[in-house]
Structure formats: C-alpha cells, structure tokens
Design a protein around this motif. Structure first.
Motif, short mmCIF file in Angstrom:
data_model
loop_
_atom_site.label_atom_id
_atom_site.label_comp_id
_atom_site.label_asym_id
_atom_site.label_seq_id
_atom_site.Cartn_x
_atom_site.Cartn_y
_atom_site.Cartn_z
N VAL A 1 -6.23 2.87 -1.50
CA VAL A 1 -5.35 2.37 -0.45
C VAL A 1 -5.92 1.04 0.02
O VAL A 1 -7.13 0.91 0.23
CB VAL A 1 -5.28 3.34 0.75
N SER A 2 -5.05 0.03 0.16
CA SER A 2 -5.51 -1.25 0.69
C SER A 2 -4.49 -1.76 1.69
O SER A 2 -3.30 -1.59 1.48
CB SER A 2 -5.75 -2.25 -0.43
N GLU B 1 1.59 -1.97 7.14
CA GLU B 1 1.97 -1.53 5.80
C GLU B 1 0.73 -1.53 4.91
O GLU B 1 -0.07 -2.46 4.93
CB GLU B 1 3.03 -2.45 5.20
N VAL B 2 0.59 -0.45 4.14
CA VAL B 2 -0.52 -0.33 3.20
C VAL B 2 0.06 -0.15 1.79
O VAL B 2 1.21 0.26 1.63
CB VAL B 2 -1.46 0.84 3.54
N THR B 3 -0.75 -0.47 0.80
CA THR B 3 -0.38 -0.32 -0.60
C THR B 3 -1.24 0.75 -1.23
O THR B 3 -2.47 0.72 -1.09
CB THR B 3 -0.57 -1.66 -1.35
N ARG C 1 7.17 4.87 0.06
CA ARG C 1 8.11 4.42 -0.95
C ARG C 1 7.36 4.21 -2.26
O ARG C 1 6.42 3.43 -2.32
CB ARG C 1 8.77 3.11 -0.53
N ILE C 2 7.79 4.92 -3.30
CA ILE C 2 7.18 4.73 -4.62
C ILE C 2 7.85 3.54 -5.27
O ILE C 2 9.06 3.55 -5.52
CB ILE C 2 7.31 5.99 -5.48
N ALA D 1 2.71 2.28 -4.67
CA ALA D 1 3.56 2.80 -3.61
C ALA D 1 3.22 2.03 -2.34
O ALA D 1 2.13 1.46 -2.21
CB ALA D 1 3.33 4.29 -3.41
N LYS D 2 4.16 2.01 -1.41
CA LYS D 2 3.96 1.34 -0.11
C LYS D 2 4.24 2.37 0.97
O LYS D 2 5.07 3.28 0.80
CB LYS D 2 4.93 0.17 0.07
#
Length: 156
Positions: free
Chosen positions: A72-73, A83-85, A113-114, A124-125
C-alpha cells in the motif's frame, strides 16, 4: 472471504512477525555473508573455504494459500480520506478478486476500486476511512486461491 482464508492470512502474518522477517525476506537477525537454515551447497562451501563471502536466502516460502504479495502506498499515511494505491502480485493465484481491510466490522479502507486484476501485477485504489485514528490496520487481498496481507500505518 471465508473464515479459513482469514485464519491462513492472520497465521501467515503472525508467523512473519514472530520470525522477525525483514524487507527482502531475510530474517531480521541475519547478517550479510552468512548462510541460511537451508545449508550450504558444495559451491558455497568451496567459496567460503577460499575466503569469499556468499549469501543465501534463508526465509522459507509462505504456505500454499498465502503467497500473494500486497503493498500500500503511501504507507504510512497522514490524512483521513486520502487515496491510497494497493499493488502486488497473486503468487500463483488466478486474479485479484477482492481487497479487504480492518477487522471486527471497522474498515480501514473505503470505496475500494480494482483498476487491474492481472495476477502478475494488480492495481487497486481506495480511500482511508474518516473514522480511523493513529495505529495499524491490516489490508488483505484475495487472489482466487492465494491471499496476502500487509499492514497500513496511519498517523492522523
């Protein structure tokens, strides 16, 4: 996600913490130039006898069912609603099916959200929950036969 899958994920994450696994999969106490618990090969023994240093990976492979890798970043995060990725790979699983977070009915991530479910490199976000505080929360991925977990650190 089934109770069995969650138990495998928690067991794998607890095992990693108990064993002291660091970045790169080596044990935290390992030093460069030492051989792992797998023993040395004849070439490594010959190199050691000749005075050169060899390094072998000592970390065991995770158990079947817990081989997906997730990151996770940004991590640690600093803002509620940020918001993370979520990225990683499925470790032999079919595709990214779900991203779950938190436990006990208290999610860390919302609006997941994939973007790309590719098993070799998924994306994903999600946004951080507005109810989170300072601490650590798990982020799980379900990859259709393989699962993974990481910890998201929050400083809000």
């Amino acid at each position: 996600m089934s109770k069995k899958m969650i138990a495998v994920l928690l067991g794998a994450s607890l095992t990693a913490g108990v064993l002291g696994l660091g970045a790169g999969g080596a044990f935290a106490g390992d030093k460069a130039g030492t051989t792992g618990t797998t023993g040395t090969t004849s070439a490594a023994s010959a190199a050691s006898a000749a005075g050169t240093i060899t390094t072998e990976a000592a970390a065991p492979r995770p158990p079947k069912g817990a081989r997906a890798v997730v990151r996770v970043s940004p991590n640690p995060t600093a803002k509620r609603g940020e918001e993370v990725t979520i990225t990683g790979h499925c470790g032999g699983g079919r595709k990214l099916n779900a991203v779950l977070s938190g436990f006990g009915g208290r999610p860390v991530l919302k609006n997941v959200r994939i973007i790309d479910d590719n098993p070799d490199g998924f994306v994903a976000k999600a946004t951080l929950s507005h109810e989170i505080g300072n601490g650590v929360g798990p982020v799980f991925v379900d990859c259709g036969g393989e699962a993974g977990v990481t910890l998201l650190v929050t400083h809000v």
